[in-house]
Design an enzyme around this catalytic site. Sequence first.
Site, PDB file in Angstrom:
ATOM      1  N   CYS A 264      77.185  85.545  99.041  1.00 61.97           N
ATOM      2  CA  CYS A 264      75.520  85.879  98.788  1.00 61.97           C
ATOM      3  C   CYS A 264      74.879  85.114  99.836  1.00 61.97           C
ATOM      4  O   CYS A 264      74.776  84.108 100.325  1.00 61.97           O
ATOM      5  CB  CYS A 264      75.452  85.203  97.858  1.00 61.97           C
ATOM      6  SG  CYS A 264      73.711  85.441  97.112  1.00 61.97           S
TER       7      CYS A 264
ATOM      8  N   HIS B  63      78.347  87.154 115.661  1.00 62.43           N
ATOM      9  CA  HIS B  63      77.774  87.999 115.312  1.00 62.43           C
ATOM     10  C   HIS B  63      78.284  87.955 113.081  1.00 62.43           C
ATOM     11  O   HIS B  63      77.658  88.770 112.715  1.00 62.43           O
ATOM     12  CB  HIS B  63      76.885  88.935 115.075  1.00 62.43           C
ATOM     13  CG  HIS B  63      76.537  89.150 116.407  1.00 62.43           C
ATOM     14  ND1 HIS B  63      76.063  89.610 117.617  1.00 62.43           N
ATOM     15  CD2 HIS B  63      75.655  87.721 117.066  1.00 62.43           C
ATOM     16  CE1 HIS B  63      75.539  89.335 118.379  1.00 62.43           C
ATOM     17  NE2 HIS B  63      75.510  88.006 118.152  1.00 62.43           N
TER      18      HIS B  63
ATOM     19  N   CYS C 133      74.082  88.623  92.942  1.00 65.51           N
ATOM     20  CA  CYS C 133      75.379  87.678  93.230  1.00 65.51           C
ATOM     21  C   CYS C 133      75.680  86.426  92.130  1.00 65.51           C
ATOM     22  O   CYS C 133      74.653  86.512  90.717  1.00 65.51           O
ATOM     23  CB  CYS C 133      74.271  86.546  94.168  1.00 65.51           C
ATOM     24  SG  CYS C 133      75.082  84.998  94.328  1.00 65.51           S
TER      25      CYS C 133
ATOM     26  N   CYS D 272      73.413  82.679  91.969  1.00 61.55           N
ATOM     27  CA  CYS D 272      72.390  82.676  91.636  1.00 61.55           C
ATOM     28  C   CYS D 272      71.322  84.233  91.350  1.00 61.55           C
ATOM     29  O   CYS D 272      70.267  83.532  90.923  1.00 61.55           O
ATOM     30  CB  CYS D 272      71.205  81.990  92.980  1.00 61.55           C
ATOM     31  SG  CYS D 272      71.255  84.107  94.398  1.00 61.55           S
TER      32      CYS D 272
HETATM   33 ZN   LIG Z   1      73.232  83.382  95.205  1.00 61.91          ZN
END
Ligand SMILES: [Zn+2]
Length: 321
Positions: free
Chosen positions: A155, A147, A193, A196
């Site tokens: 990100c 996990h 991030c 992005c």
């Molecule tokens: Zn990102």
Amino acid sequence: MRVAPVDIAGLAKLILSPECKSIAVLTGAGVSVASGIPDFRSPGGMYDTLCPDLITATPAQRNAMKHEPMAVVTWEMFEQNSFPYMEVRRPFILGTKNHQWKATIAHRFFELLHVKTNKLTRIFTQNIDGLDHQCKKIPTEKIVNVHGSISSASCEGCGTKMDFVKFCEAVETNIKDIYNPESGPKESTPILCGNCKKPLVKPTTVLFGRSLPSQFFERVQEDLPNLDLLIVAGTSLVVSPANSLCYSVPQSTVRVIVNQEPVGEELGIDYSPESTHDFFAQGKCDDVFLELIIALGWLDDLNVKDLPPSSAKLVQENTAN
Ligand SMILES: [Zn+2]
């Protein structure tokens, strides 16, 4: 014919026997309890103590968390609003950065198993705490974090990695401390991030609704056909597909369940006296693995100073008499 052991001495004998060549381990929160990390599902754990009213969220999101605390660790919630996850996980993230928790007797047993026998094929851990990686003698490729892990960050949107120390600094300054409002900022602000610019940076744990690392499926295919012994420790076996290991092993594989109560009966674990391939080692993980370490004659190899206080105390109690 019964091939499974009936007691810890028998299990020790099986581990050392030449017929037993390949051993895998499936672990859950129970192996880390002695380190002081809360078991999420137990009373007093994350789901039990969650206070949605303190979390930065819309009324609808709070209602969803009241109805089902696990909503906090779903992709559905995180994509809408990353604060519930970040605020609930804040102490765990910062504790990991500060090396607050130590590997337990259970983790050290797996390390000794590798060093002493070279039969440890794989550790499949459902835990995100990274304690297995403190056992430096276990080669990294032998550990599968089913996990993901809380000790690195990236990100969730575009996959760009973020330096873990920088990420932790951002958590300290950006994310409010819902457990201790005196510390940390008054309000949460997003951690964006670098690539992005979306507020989707988080530890590299697998949220519900996201796929598991491909490594899990690859290693399962590679390891299971030749497995002689599967040790299942400290897991309630309720989360799939991790729990599928139990019934995916060959008929000949001996399965040992280390837990306080029986688990996985619906997955085919046989707790009846007629069981030939399953052995239930009932108890807390640290107690059972210490007994096993003693039965194997490995006690002198256990380094007490590496253990968390409760585990160290347990070893001292057992060596004093
Ligand atoms: Zn990102």
